[in-house]
Design an enzyme around this catalytic site. Structure first.
Site, PDB file in Angstrom:
ATOM      1  N   TYR A 237       0.859  -1.233   0.002  1.00 29.07           N
ATOM      2  CA  TYR A 237      -0.091   0.167  -0.128  1.00 29.07           C
ATOM      3  C   TYR A 237       0.838   1.580  -0.181  1.00 29.07           C
ATOM      4  O   TYR A 237       1.406   1.822   1.133  1.00 29.07           O
ATOM      5  CB  TYR A 237      -0.823  -0.132   1.670  1.00 29.07           C
ATOM      6  CG  TYR A 237      -2.136  -1.153   1.480  1.00 29.07           C
ATOM      7  CD1 TYR A 237      -2.076  -2.241  -0.142  1.00 29.07           C
ATOM      8  CD2 TYR A 237      -2.372  -2.061   2.509  1.00 29.07           C
ATOM      9  CE1 TYR A 237      -2.919  -3.385  -0.057  1.00 29.07           C
ATOM     10  CE2 TYR A 237      -3.301  -2.263   2.808  1.00 29.07           C
ATOM     11  CZ  TYR A 237      -3.088  -3.372   1.812  1.00 29.07           C
ATOM     12  OH  TYR A 237      -4.532  -4.306   2.065  1.00 29.07           O
TER      13      TYR A 237
ATOM     14  N   HIS B 169       1.079 -12.593   0.945  1.00 26.98           N
ATOM     15  CA  HIS B 169       0.210 -11.138  -0.305  1.00 26.98           C
ATOM     16  C   HIS B 169      -0.040 -12.379  -1.543  1.00 26.98           C
ATOM     17  O   HIS B 169       1.170 -11.795  -2.084  1.00 26.98           O
ATOM     18  CB  HIS B 169       0.238  -9.863   0.239  1.00 26.98           C
ATOM     19  CG  HIS B 169      -0.447  -9.175  -0.321  1.00 26.98           C
ATOM     20  ND1 HIS B 169      -0.171  -7.649   0.245  1.00 26.98           N
ATOM     21  CD2 HIS B 169      -1.772  -9.182  -0.263  1.00 26.98           C
ATOM     22  CE1 HIS B 169      -1.639  -7.276  -0.290  1.00 26.98           C
ATOM     23  NE2 HIS B 169      -1.914  -7.995  -0.621  1.00 26.98           N
TER      24      HIS B 169
END
Length: 316
Positions: A58, A140
């Site tokens: 992010y 992830h």
């Protein structure tokens, strides 16, 4: 159900039933300030939202660094953190990107699901967040690296869990087949599934949710507004981050028309729907402001008539 209810995961860890996603802290599509992040964290904690999810992805570390500032001086017992492994941030000359307005342009992402990559990723995340530990560490997006995730990442995470370095092992993805496979082949504790179990998209029902329920693996549902269309289903609304097809838009509008007849906000039904499945313990919602946090919390707390779910199923 209430947004600030405490739910216990299979490892004994407790988190809030509503979690705060921080892709927005990395400037997802729209820039945010540190002050806005600070206000969002203060609001979340004050209203009983204690579970916060982040990732190196992010903003290429921006979200984690902003969390460090927002959580500074907050008692560590007030919050639970999950972050992720799989992408290392490696220095580069300059790299901008369209998705994260506040991205760190001095690094690039490199996929690495090796044991050393797992260890390095966690160390780097802890440095950026200025924390000594996180409760949950997730693999992830191993879409093209499922074998490496199972054979290399998971054993490294298992060692960390056994040593008490982390309290739970997870995988975070926006497709359900690989997490379902990982539940069958490893001893992961939870799955963060984005967008695949919502009012509009229930593909996780075919593979992930049944095996999760069978094996006692906890599900965290994210992306339950399907990137915006279940907040406001108008022409041009996005589904999975692209303009929704006419078919998807029509489905969302049918649901909204039904709910309007009963004075029920569409977002309330969208946020509450995943929690009706016994495997789902938490709904994770990305928010960039105090108004969004309070609105989502209120929608999650709103009491809906039980028969509304059958009516929604009928119109679909």
């Amino acid at each position: 159900m209430a947004h600030n209810d405490r739910v216990q995961l299979r490892t004994g860890l407790e988190i809030s039933q509503m979690g705060l996603g921080t892709a927005t802290f990395g400037g997802l599509y729209t820039s945010v300030s540190q002050e806005e992040c600070d206000a969002a964290i203060d609001c979340a904690l004050d209203t009983g939202i204690t579970y916060i999810d982040t990732a190196p992805h992010y903003g290429k570390g921006t979200a984690e660094r902003r969390l460090a500032k927002s959580l500074k001086d907050k008692p560590r017992a007030r919050f639970e953190i999950s972050t992720k492994i799989g992408r290392l941030l490696v220095p580069t000359e300059y790299e901008a990107e369209p998705d994260f307005a506040d991205t760190d342009t001095s690094v690039t992402r490199v996929f690495d699901f090796s044991e050393s990559g797992v260890e390095k990723s966690l160390r780097s995340s802890l440095e950026r967040m200025e924390l000594e530990s996180v409760e949950i560490l997730m693999i992830h997006d191993p879409d093209d690296n499922a074998d490496a995730a199972i054979r290399e990442s998971f054993p490294a995470l298992l060692k960390m869990r056994d040593k008490g370095i982390i309290k739970a092992i997870g995988v975070g993805m926006n497709q359900s087949a690989t997490p379902a496979r990982m539940i069958k082949e490893t001893d992961i504790d939870l799955v963060l599934i984005a967008g695949r179990y919502s009012l509009l998209d229930q593909r996780a029902l075919a593979d992930l949710l049944p095996v999760a329920l069978e094996r006692g693996v906890d599900i965290i549902a994210a992306g339950v507004l399907n990137s915006g269309i279940l907040a406001n289903p108008v022409k041009g609304a996005t589904f999975d981050y692209v303009p929704a097809s006419d078919e998807i838009l029509a489905k969302a509008q049918r649901i909204k028309a039904l709910l309007d007849q009963h004075d029920i906000p569409l977002a309330a039904a969208a946020l509450q729907f995943p929690l009706r499945h016994p495997a789902v313990k938490c709904v994770l919602i990305g928010c960039r402001s105090t108004d969004e946090i309070l609105s989502n919390a209120g929608n999650l707390d709103l009491e809906l008539p039980e028969d509304i779910w059958q009516k929604i199923e009928a119109v679909l």
